[in-house]
Design an enzyme around this catalytic site. Sequence first.
Site, PDB file in Angstrom:
ATOM      1  NE  ARG A  23      -3.878  -2.244   0.404  1.00 48.71           N
ATOM      2  CZ  ARG A  23      -3.797  -3.532   0.031  1.00 48.71           C
ATOM      3  NH1 ARG A  23      -2.736  -3.950  -0.620  1.00 48.71           N
ATOM      4  NH2 ARG A  23      -4.781  -4.373   0.296  1.00 48.71           N
ATOM      5  CB  SER A  71      -9.290  -1.487   3.152  1.00 49.78           C
ATOM      6  OG  SER A  71      -9.941  -2.617   2.638  1.00 49.78           O
ATOM      7  CD  GLU A  98      -5.497   0.208   2.182  1.00 51.26           C
ATOM      8  OE1 GLU A  98      -5.858   0.290   0.988  1.00 51.26           O
ATOM      9  OE2 GLU A  98      -5.713  -0.796   2.872  1.00 51.26           O
TER      10      GLU A  98
END
Length: 355
Positions: A163, A241, A351
């Site tokens: 990520r 997310s 995230e």
Amino acid sequence: MIQEQVSLLPFNTLRLDVNARYFAAVQSVADLERLLKDPRVADNAILVLGGGSNILLSKDFDGVVLKMEISGRSVVYEDDDVVDLALGAGEDWPSVVEFAVAHGWGGIENLALVPGTAGAAPVHNIACYGHNLHESLLWVESLDRNSGALCRFRVDDCGLGYRTSIFKQELKGRHIVVRICLRLRKRPILNTSYQSRYESVAGELARLGPPPYGVREVFQAIVGIRQRKLPDPARVGTVGSVFMNPTVTVKQLQAIKALCPEIQSYPAEQLVYGDFSVDQDGDNARVKIPAAWLIEDMGWAGKQVGHCGVWKTQPLNIVNYGGATPREYLDFLQAVQDAVYQRYGVRLDPEVVII
């Protein structure tokens, strides 16, 4: 054209109502070059927005928001096996995947319905259902805010990790992505290995019908899973997310299993859950565990406080049911983080990019 005091409510999928001091749409590299010379841009902080789908606007932005709208899809190389597809940074990512699938080009079908733009995809190194973007990415072009030069980064130079990327870390605020290029396969190698506690790609394919399967079927399977599992951004404020899956030592994992016996784990560098053997590192080996599992096992799936809540069928989605303020949303995130830490001793890192 630069506008002043613009509400960012229409430009972030979490639907938080904050203002930008300055705002401008960027529809070409020439637009960007011209804007970067404007004193209002040159002398202020810059926030580049794509689809606004992985960002949490915690307050008014006292700088310049550049809305990336550079379009364009072009084949820059092709042979009997591959197609190299260049994309403007403002291209809608779900539409790009549909475009590739319609042509029978394989490589990104597992990334169906990931919200956002092509330019943001390498910044966050998007990944899901067993596929990482870096497996298909060839290069990224960016404009260097300091020098004004147009730069090209090969995939190996992009610092792509879980990520993250060099554009999210060392070069954040300096390099603005304007174009990317993907290498797609005319003879696709399908990836149907993904499975988790909740679903599997193979299982979804079986629901669609018998083999043989191709790119289109894998695409349809991913779309089916996502539409059934995730909130509809047209109805609910969401950034996908919110938390990354945490990495823990095997020793920590054993302590977590005492509270959550069925939790899965997988090697830190992989995406697929499942059993694996620990080698010479023993208790110090590091593994990744699903954050969603921890949140659900605390009983938080479906929980709502005020305007915010945990999505029942995907607990990594912390949603705004409508009317949440940035402070209310941040407080709810903190409550989830605190609850997980108090029970499992695991800190959940965001995230989502918090501005």
